[in-house]
Motif scaffolding. Structure first.
Motif, short mmCIF file in Angstrom:
data_model
loop_
_atom_site.label_atom_id
_atom_site.label_comp_id
_atom_site.label_asym_id
_atom_site.label_seq_id
_atom_site.Cartn_x
_atom_site.Cartn_y
_atom_site.Cartn_z
N ILE A 1 -1.31 -40.32 -12.27
CA ILE A 1 -0.26 -39.31 -12.48
C ILE A 1 0.85 -39.53 -11.46
N ILE A 2 2.09 -39.55 -11.94
CA ILE A 2 3.25 -39.70 -11.06
C ILE A 2 4.00 -38.37 -11.04
N GLU A 3 4.21 -37.82 -9.86
CA GLU A 3 4.92 -36.54 -9.72
C GLU A 3 5.95 -36.65 -8.59
N ALA A 4 7.20 -36.26 -8.87
CA ALA A 4 8.29 -36.44 -7.92
C ALA A 4 8.23 -35.46 -6.76
N ASN A 5 7.76 -34.24 -6.99
CA ASN A 5 7.72 -33.22 -5.95
C ASN A 5 6.44 -33.36 -5.13
N LYS A 6 6.59 -33.54 -3.83
CA LYS A 6 5.43 -33.80 -2.98
C LYS A 6 4.44 -32.65 -2.97
N GLU A 7 4.94 -31.42 -2.86
CA GLU A 7 4.05 -30.26 -2.83
C GLU A 7 3.28 -30.13 -4.14
N ARG A 8 3.97 -30.35 -5.26
CA ARG A 8 3.32 -30.27 -6.56
C ARG A 8 2.30 -31.41 -6.71
N ALA A 9 2.65 -32.60 -6.22
CA ALA A 9 1.74 -33.73 -6.31
C ALA A 9 0.43 -33.42 -5.57
N ASP B 1 9.35 -41.17 -7.86
CA ASP B 1 10.24 -41.09 -9.02
C ASP B 1 9.69 -41.96 -10.15
N THR B 2 9.56 -41.39 -11.35
CA THR B 2 9.02 -42.17 -12.48
C THR B 2 9.97 -43.27 -12.93
N LEU B 3 11.23 -43.25 -12.47
CA LEU B 3 12.18 -44.30 -12.81
C LEU B 3 12.22 -45.40 -11.75
N ASP B 4 11.40 -45.26 -10.72
CA ASP B 4 11.31 -46.26 -9.65
C ASP B 4 10.29 -47.33 -10.06
N MET B 5 10.77 -48.55 -10.23
CA MET B 5 9.87 -49.62 -10.69
C MET B 5 8.75 -49.89 -9.70
N ASP B 6 8.99 -49.64 -8.42
CA ASP B 6 7.92 -49.83 -7.44
C ASP B 6 6.79 -48.83 -7.67
N ILE B 7 7.16 -47.59 -7.99
CA ILE B 7 6.14 -46.58 -8.28
C ILE B 7 5.40 -46.93 -9.57
N LEU B 8 6.14 -47.34 -10.59
CA LEU B 8 5.50 -47.73 -11.85
C LEU B 8 4.57 -48.92 -11.65
N SER B 9 4.99 -49.84 -10.79
CA SER B 9 4.15 -50.99 -10.49
C SER B 9 2.89 -50.56 -9.74
N GLU B 10 3.04 -49.63 -8.80
CA GLU B 10 1.88 -49.12 -8.06
C GLU B 10 0.89 -48.42 -9.00
N ALA B 11 1.43 -47.77 -10.04
CA ALA B 11 0.57 -47.10 -11.02
C ALA B 11 -0.03 -48.08 -12.02
N LYS B 12 0.36 -49.37 -11.89
CA LYS B 12 -0.12 -50.42 -12.81
C LYS B 12 0.20 -50.08 -14.26
N VAL B 13 1.43 -49.62 -14.48
CA VAL B 13 1.82 -49.20 -15.82
C VAL B 13 1.83 -50.38 -16.79
N GLY B 14 2.12 -51.59 -16.28
CA GLY B 14 2.17 -52.76 -17.15
C GLY B 14 0.82 -53.13 -17.72
#
Length: 458
Positions: A263-271, A287-300
């Motif tokens: 799960i990717i969530e932009a707000n730290k407190e909510r996360a 940020d879900t538009l950050d490719m580094d975050i998407l890569s960390e989530a192994k979205v590919g």
């Protein structure tokens, strides 16, 4: 039927439009003169300007002789008070309220909504309904719609047909001859934006979007028949940890324990809050538009990206980035109806419209008589209705081929006790059967008139 709709937003206007088109007497209340006037002019209804919870406004709207009040304003508290005032001062028989805040819906406060406290007959929670609708689509990979009936022994499925579909250009009547042991019935075809209820001589074309009913045990074979052999998702990324994302994550953990969930969530407190609410999923703050975050989530390497933030544009872009990275399937939450017809061509596989989901929930309580369920499809273009036949119905005791059913309507399946049957030309309906009907919205009124006395559907 006289209905007051409180709130001229997307849900309110959709409900009002649909009920007004069926000949009901609709009054709409909204604080905005522009919205109230636009609704009145567009949908042939009466518009009232004011606060829906104020007694004088409800009185002007005709609450004293109204059959139903549907409160779908943007404020939960206004919806609740409107229902209570309608009950206490005007004795409105049926009150429906949309409530978003999950705090009101916790089991420990279940006594809040009754005649002794806040008199609401039916509560609609969009976030929960949308999360469940998305989960149903995950359980049927390749489908853009899945609705269960009869304790999930029967399903309505929506799929797109590609060039590799093996039954293109085959008359529908031949499907039964070619696959006699396959319990599938095609009920609706969308071609070039037009929805039709097909006849036996109609055929399927590449690019069609179709709706079919099937016994749940036959769904996988039916999907293959229509060119879909996608595997169930084992790696899922949820973009957005709001109410929908969190509830969906819990649903997935409860029903699909083998799924690897991120799960990717932009707000730290909510996360941090979401991380404390789930058992095995991993929560990433970013940020879900950050490719580094998407890569960390192994979205590919994931089978599905579920874009569920509260921003349509972010959801669309997140889905496209994930697909470009290699994600197999994108399910995207979109509130703005203007986007729906655009993003399918961009590569988004499934578009989820919260408005349609909420409207379906409300319609189940609006339809009268022996209605067990109502589901609105394609922004109100069609409905799937589950209703019970009574002994005096014209449907009872005749083969379906001999019935003079109105155009735009089709009987897809029959539920009889513990048995579920796909409807065929020789099928005879018995008293007490539950009938699954697929009907274009312009045929719903015809269905109502045809069965109002004998079948008591409505």
């Amino acid at each position: 039927m006289k209905v007051i709709v409180c709130g001229a937003g997307l849900v309110g206007t959709t409900i009002a439009r649909q009920l007004a088109a069926e000949g009901n007497e609709i009054t709409m209340i909204d604080v905005s003169p522009e919205r109230a006037q636009k609704a009145a002019e567009s949908y042939d209804l009466r518009g009232i300007v004011g606060h829906a919870s104020h007694p004088d406004v409800l009185e002007r709207a005709g609450a004293a002789d109204t059959d139903m009040l549907i409160a779908v304003t943007f404020a939960d508290e206004v919806n609740m008070v409107a229902c209570e005032v309608a009950h206490a001062l005007f004795n409105v028989p049926t009150k429906i309220a949309r409530i978003r805040a999950q705090s009101y819906l916790k089991p420990e406060w279940s006594d809040l909504f009754n005649e002794k406290h806040i008199s609401i007959d039916y509560i609609i929670s969009p976030e929960i309904e949308v999360a469940r609708a998305i989960h149903r689509r995950i359980l049927t990979p390749g489908a853009f719609e899945m609705i269960p009936f009869a304790a999930d022994r029967l399903r309505l499925i929506g799929v797109r047909l590609a060039d590799e579909c093996p039954v293109l250009n085959t008359p529908l009547r031949q499907l039964t001859e070619l696959f006699p042991d396959l319990s599938v019935n095609v009920c609706g075809i969308v071609r070039d934006g037009n929805l039709t209820v097909p006849g036996a001589d109609d055929h399927l074309e590449a690019g069609d979007e179709i709706y079919f009913v099937a016994l749940t045990d036959h769904v996988q074979r039916g999907m293959r028949l229509f060119g879909h052999e996608e595997r169930e998702a084992r790696r899922v990324v949820i973009a957005g940890g709001g109410n929908i994302g969190l509830f969906l994550a819990k649903e997935i953990e409860a029903a699909q324990s083998s799924v690897i969930l991120k799960i990717i969530e932009a707000n730290k407190e909510r996360a941090e809050y979401v991380a404390g609410q789930i058992r095995s999923g991993v929560v990433l703050n970013g940020d879900t538009l950050d490719m580094d975050i998407l890569s960390e989530a192994k979205v590919g390497a994931s089978e599905a990206i579920l874009a569920l933030t509260n921003d349509d544009e972010v959801n669309i872009l997140t889905s496209l980035l994930a697909k470009r990275a290699g994600c197999q399937r994108a399910i995207t939450l979109v509130n703005n109806p203007a986007y729906e017809n655009l993003i399918g061509s961009l590569g988004v596989d499934v578009v989820v419209n919260p408005r349609s989901t909420t409207v379906s929930s409300i319609l189940q309580h609006v339809r009268r008589g022996r209605i067990r369920g109502v589901y609105s499809l394609r922004d109100g273009a069609a409905e799937v209705i589950e209703a019970e036949a009574v002994e005096t119905s014209a449907l009872v005791g005749q083969p379906l081929r001999d019935l003079d059913l109105p155009s735009g309507m089709m009987i897809g399946a029959v539920i009889r006790g513990g048995d579920v049957m796909i409807a065929r030309a020789e099928t005879e309906i018995e008293a007490g059967d539950r009938v699954i009907l697929f009907a274009r919205t312009d045929a719903v009124k015809k269905v109502e008139k045809l069965f109002a006395v004998r079948l008591e559907f409505f």
